[in-house]
Write an enzyme that holds these catalytic residues in place. Structure first.
Site, short mmCIF file in Angstrom:
data_model
loop_
_atom_site.label_atom_id
_atom_site.label_comp_id
_atom_site.label_asym_id
_atom_site.label_seq_id
_atom_site.Cartn_x
_atom_site.Cartn_y
_atom_site.Cartn_z
N ARG A 109 0.81 -1.17 -0.07
CA ARG A 109 0.03 -0.07 -0.06
C ARG A 109 0.88 1.26 0.04
NH1 ARG A 109 -4.99 -1.84 2.17
NH2 ARG A 109 -5.28 -3.85 0.98
N GLU A 162 0.63 4.03 0.74
CA GLU A 162 -0.09 5.09 1.56
C GLU A 162 0.82 5.87 2.58
OE1 GLU A 162 -3.28 3.05 3.64
OE2 GLU A 162 -4.47 2.65 2.05
N ARG A 176 -0.77 1.84 13.25
CA ARG A 176 -1.51 0.64 12.84
C ARG A 176 -1.42 0.42 11.30
NH1 ARG A 176 -7.16 2.54 11.32
NH2 ARG A 176 -8.02 0.71 11.85
N HIS A 177 -0.47 1.64 10.65
CA HIS A 177 -0.49 1.03 9.22
C HIS A 177 0.94 0.84 8.76
CE1 HIS A 177 -4.28 3.53 8.84
NE2 HIS A 177 -4.37 2.61 8.08
N GLU A 215 -10.49 -2.57 12.91
CA GLU A 215 -10.61 -3.77 11.91
C GLU A 215 -9.66 -4.29 11.68
OE1 GLU A 215 -9.86 -4.38 7.73
OE2 GLU A 215 -10.38 -2.15 8.16
N SER A 230 -11.85 -7.19 6.08
CA SER A 230 -12.77 -6.68 5.53
C SER A 230 -13.21 -7.61 4.05
CB SER A 230 -12.31 -5.18 4.82
OG SER A 230 -13.39 -4.61 4.12
N ARG A 267 -1.62 -6.87 12.21
CA ARG A 267 -2.64 -6.19 13.09
C ARG A 267 -3.14 -7.22 13.91
NH1 ARG A 267 -6.65 -1.78 10.32
NH2 ARG A 267 -4.56 -0.84 9.55
#
Length: 318
Positions: free
Chosen positions: A90, A92, A98-99, A241, A244, A292
């Site tokens: 990712r 991002e 948490r990422h 979360e 998903s 996670r």
């Protein structure tokens, strides 16, 4: 040197055990392991947050999901039940606790015979199997972690608590939190809902069903009873979360229609769309972020503690 500490040794031994338990459960339940490519043309889910590269003169990217390939294998190729594990990327610029820019994805996809509840029930059983397995097979490792990072044991129910998205939003509003039924949950509201659920139902682990269609990927099946909702779900540990998933669209014309609403160039996913033209089973699945899950199960303060060699916007070595 950091990996030599008893706590860190134990964290990664527990993480290894989760990989074993994941495979163990799924193989017992008729799944086949898929090895999905990490180099792809276009983007996995139509997002812009991908690492792009030149592939012998052609544009390509690192996969942000094995989504399209696991669907092709499960729904279109006769395997019906597949799982895959491996790196997920990712791009991002998220410098949060948490990422990560690269994490380990545990994904599965399965054919649906009657209702997509079958997929949610399997995920519920899978997580209970994993949680039980950690508690039974990693007793000494859990104690080593607890000595350095004290945490409360994870509370979970049998079967797993299920709420609709609307019910979760209602719980937030009852607590004085502003949350509309058709708006996406913020990270802050997810955590608040986790606290509410823990106090009301006595569990740190639950899932919500029937998310708004507008906040889900293009391949998500719309709800047949309410066009504003979808047949999709998220699972949570301690208010965050960790999975998903959804029932997927298996009609190629609807896939193209949905892709266009996301401004995805259908030409970049034409092989994916065409794979559904020779017949596809109704199907669903989901993706789990391994690091996670471990972070939240052990109550750790940062996801980097559960990544052997973390990759975030400011770290690409060692």
């Amino acid at each position: 040197l950091d990996l030599r500490t008893p706590a860190n040794q134990s964290i990664f031994r527990i993480e290894s055990m989760v990989g074993l338990l994941f495979r163990e459960f799924l193989l017992k339940n008729g799944f086949v392991e898929l090895h999905a490519p990490k180099l792809i043309g276009g983007s996995s889910e139509g997002g812009s947050d991908v690492f792009t590269l030149d592939y012998f003169g052609e544009p390509a990217c690192l996969a942000m999901s094995p989504q399209l390939h696991k669907q092709m294998a499960a729904a279109c190729s006769g395997f019906e039940r597949v799982f895959t594990t491996g790196p997920v990327f990712r791009a991002e610029n998220s410098n949060t606790r948490r990422h990560l820019c690269e994490f380990t994805g545990f994904d599965l996809e399965m054919a649906i015979h009657e209702h997509y509840d079958e997929v949610m029930d399997l995920f519920s059983d899978l997580f209970i199997y994993i949680f039980d397995g950690i508690n039974e097979r990693c007793k000494s490792e859990l104690e080593r972690v607890r000595e350095q990072h004290p945490f409360e044991d994870l509370k979970y129910l049998r079967p797993t608590l299920k709420l609709t998205y609307a019910e979760g939003c209602a719980l937030l509003r009852e607590a004085g939190v502003d949350q509309d039924d058709l708006d996406d949950l913020s990270t802050e509201n997810e955590k608040k809902l986790g606290d509410i659920v823990s106090k009301k139902y006595g569990t740190d682990f639950f899932f919500m069903d029937k998310y708004p269609l507008s906040v889900r990927p293009f391949y998500t099946m719309p709800c047949p009873h309410n066009p504003k909702l979808s047949n999709s779900y998220d699972f949570f540990i301690r208010g965050q979360e960790i999975l998903s998933g959804a029932q997927r669209v298996h009609d190629p014309d609807l896939i193209e229609e949905r892709a266009k609403t996301f401004d995805i160039d259908v030409a970049t996913i034409q092989d994916y769309v065409n794979s559904f033209r020779n017949g596809a089973l109704p199907h669903g699945g989901g993706g789990i972020g391994l690091e996670r899950v471990i972070m939240l199960f052990l109550g750790l303060p940062n996801i980097r503690k559960t990544s052997w060699f973390p990759r975030d916007p400011k770290r690409i070595s060692p």
